[in-house]
Motif scaffolding. Structure first.
Motif, mmCIF file in Angstrom:
data_model
loop_
_atom_site.group_PDB
_atom_site.id
_atom_site.type_symbol
_atom_site.label_atom_id
_atom_site.label_comp_id
_atom_site.label_asym_id
_atom_site.label_seq_id
_atom_site.Cartn_x
_atom_site.Cartn_y
_atom_site.Cartn_z
ATOM 1 N N GLY A 166 -72.226 -20.673 -13.197
ATOM 2 C CA GLY A 166 -73.455 -20.944 -12.451
ATOM 3 C C GLY A 166 -73.668 -20.058 -11.246
ATOM 4 N N PHE A 167 -72.960 -18.935 -11.145
ATOM 5 C CA PHE A 167 -73.128 -18.017 -10.026
ATOM 6 C C PHE A 167 -74.321 -17.094 -10.277
ATOM 7 C CE2 PHE A 167 -68.232 -18.300 -9.850
ATOM 8 C CZ PHE A 167 -68.283 -19.445 -9.055
ATOM 9 N N ALA A 168 -74.938 -16.660 -9.207
ATOM 10 C CA ALA A 168 -76.054 -15.726 -9.305
ATOM 11 C C ALA A 168 -75.535 -14.303 -9.459
ATOM 12 C CB ALA A 168 -76.937 -15.831 -8.058
ATOM 13 N N LEU A 169 -76.322 -13.456 -10.122
ATOM 14 C CA LEU A 169 -75.937 -12.070 -10.381
ATOM 15 C C LEU A 169 -77.003 -11.112 -9.874
ATOM 16 C CD1 LEU A 169 -74.683 -12.605 -14.016
ATOM 17 C CD2 LEU A 169 -73.306 -11.482 -12.266
ATOM 18 N N PHE A 170 -76.535 -9.991 -9.310
ATOM 19 C CA PHE A 170 -77.431 -8.945 -8.833
ATOM 20 C C PHE A 170 -76.793 -7.588 -9.100
ATOM 21 C CE2 PHE A 170 -77.940 -12.680 -6.139
ATOM 22 C CZ PHE A 170 -79.313 -12.873 -6.135
ATOM 23 N N GLN A 171 -77.610 -6.557 -9.209
ATOM 24 C CA GLN A 171 -77.124 -5.193 -9.220
ATOM 25 C C GLN A 171 -78.091 -4.337 -8.412
ATOM 26 O OE1 GLN A 171 -76.774 -3.729 -13.267
ATOM 27 N NE2 GLN A 171 -78.725 -4.581 -13.909
ATOM 28 N N ASP A 172 -77.586 -3.215 -7.898
ATOM 29 C CA ASP A 172 -78.433 -2.327 -7.109
ATOM 30 C C ASP A 172 -78.570 -0.980 -7.813
ATOM 31 O OD1 ASP A 172 -76.095 -0.869 -6.531
ATOM 32 O OD2 ASP A 172 -75.799 -1.844 -4.593
ATOM 33 N N GLU B 13 -73.447 -19.372 -3.575
ATOM 34 C CA GLU B 13 -74.307 -19.648 -2.431
ATOM 35 C C GLU B 13 -73.587 -20.446 -1.352
ATOM 36 O OE1 GLU B 13 -76.664 -18.591 -0.348
ATOM 37 O OE2 GLU B 13 -77.781 -18.309 -2.226
ATOM 38 N N GLY B 14 -74.010 -20.255 -0.094
ATOM 39 C CA GLY B 14 -73.468 -20.996 1.037
ATOM 40 C C GLY B 14 -74.509 -21.900 1.650
ATOM 41 N N ALA B 15 -74.125 -22.586 2.715
ATOM 42 C CA ALA B 15 -75.029 -23.548 3.350
ATOM 43 C C ALA B 15 -76.264 -22.872 3.912
ATOM 44 C CB ALA B 15 -74.285 -24.296 4.456
ATOM 45 N N ASP B 16 -76.120 -21.683 4.467
ATOM 46 C CA ASP B 16 -77.249 -20.953 5.038
ATOM 47 C C ASP B 16 -77.427 -19.654 4.258
ATOM 48 O OD1 ASP B 16 -79.129 -19.581 6.527
ATOM 49 O OD2 ASP B 16 -78.254 -20.086 8.478
#
Length: 416
Positions: free
Chosen positions: A54-60, A70-73
């Motif tokens: 369930g983690f988000a994925l990104f690439q640049d 994700e964290g609290a903020d």
């Protein structure tokens, strides 16, 4: 109460074995060079594992791959942990992969414990750390720190003729479901686990190295020119032989620089004679000189010595010498807060640690330009790396992952 997160060593070892199978060589090593199909397969496997949790994925744009818990903020810059997945042509199973997969184990440990963190924690798999297929090495982290890809990098060619820009585009396209993000997003801090690639920790039976600095590196290209002549008919008095000059210079440097300064490194890894005929005195001899030192002043002094010695040796043979700088990376001292976080985490885990300077450069060097950065080293057998025989004892893999998790908790303000 939320249980404290803990590393699961068996899971980490299983993951290391799974990734080692991608590009496995006949001798038990790994050939997974940057931006190849093998590299893309490793990235795809990491993406599948991330989605399963369930983690988000990104690439640049540099094909750096990010896995975000994700964290609290969500507005705070994340704590970044990771390493690389690419290897040398005859590489090992742990160089880069251990740091990347230990970072994923860290995310899983946080998730297993249900621990809320004040900011996001992100894993990054950097692109082309090794530089064996395309130059420059540490391309992904350099681009991240600079916020841009240098146009000349995109024109680099692999030995097989492939163009970096095209291979980069194909690698990004191989994960079409992964969202793109800009290069150089803000980072709170960066922590990287890596094998030592040297013999110190194993020799002293110390499981954790708290890396205090990375020594500077300068690559020089020396060209000596004389006159081509017939090998059988040209007497000594009529020769202008750049090979004689080169041998004299290298003998002087190899018997002076490192023997007189234990912190210095000087290596000649490539030498070429032209026209390269067995029965001709060469017209031109060129060779590389890799010099390294943790002190910038000494690094400059060694370069000056190389220049002086090569000029004098060439002049003695009625030849000329030119010395060009091909790569220049200044020494770096890591932030004290990052070193202490590693040492504290090791102590809390009951693991001995010692400070040491990295002889090789790593992605952390470039991250230190934009955020506090630190490194953890673990022993590798006989100090062997960039080799199919590279090996790390399971206890050291587990120790490194444990300290990576503990160091992250220290930096997040969540350590017990």
């Amino acid at each position: 109460m939320t249980p404290l997160p803990a590393i699961r060593p068996e899971r980490l070892l299983d993951r290391l074995a799974a990734f080692a199978a991608i590009g496995r060589t006949a001798k038990g090593g790994v050939d997974r060079q940057a931006l190849t199909e093998g590299d893309r397969a490793a990235r795809a496997l990491l993406a599948r594992l991330a989605r399963a949790r369930g983690f988000a994925l990104f690439q640049d744009a540099a094909a750096n791959l990010f896995v975000r818990r994700e964290g609290a903020d969500s507005g705070l810059p994340p704590l970044l942990v990771g390493s690389h997945l690419d290897t040398q042509p005859t590489g090992g199973r742990f160089d880069g992969a251990l740091g990347t997969l230990a970072a994923f184990e860290l995310l899983e440990a946080l998730e297993d414990a249900g621990l809320a963190t004040p900011r996001a924690v992100e894993l990054v798999a950097w692109t082309n750390e090794e530089g064996s297929r395309f130059s420059p090495g540490c391309l992904g982290s350099q681009a991240f720190a600079a916020g841009r890809l240098a146009p000349e990098w995109l024109e680099a060619r692999a030995p097989d003729g492939a163009r970096l820009g095209e291979e980069l585009a194909a690698t990004l396209a191989a994960l079409p479901e992964v969202a793109m993000r800009p290069l150089g997003t803000p980072v709170a801090a960066y922590l990287e686990l890596h094998i030592e690639q040297g013999p110190v920790l194993e020799r002293e039976d110390v499981p954790i190295g708290a890396v205090s600095a990375i020594q500077g590196t300068r690559w020089l290209e020396v060209t000596m020119e004389g006159a081509a002549a017939h090998a059988g008919t040209t007497p000594l008095a009529f020769r202008r032989d750049p090979m004689v000059a080169a041998v004299a210079a290298l003998h002087h440097l190899q018997t002076r620089v490192m023997p007189e300064d234990p912190a210095a490194r000087l290596t000649v890894g490539r030498i070429r004679a032209e026209p390269g005929s067995i029965n001709a005195v060469p017209e031109r001899v060129s060779f590389s000189v890799d010099i390294r030192h943790p002190d910038a002043g000494r690094l400059a002094a060694i370069e000056a010595e190389v220049r002086d010695v090569c000029t004098a040796s060439a002049t003695a043979q009625d030849c000329t010498a030119r010395v060009a700088v091909r790569f220049d990376m200044a020494p770096l001292a890591f932030a004290e807060e990052m070193i202490r976080a590693v040492e504290t985490a090791a102590a809390k885990a009951g693991l001995a640690s010692r400070r040491l300077v990295s002889g090789a450069f790593h992605d952390a060097l470039f991250l230190a330009r934009v955020a506090p950065a630190g490194m953890i080293f673990v022993p590798c057998r006989d100090g062997v790396s960039h080799n199919e025989a590279e090996d790390v004892e399971p206890r050291f893999s587990a120790a490194g992952a444990t300290v990576l998790l503990g160091g992250a908790l220290e930096l997040l303000g969540l350590a017990g």
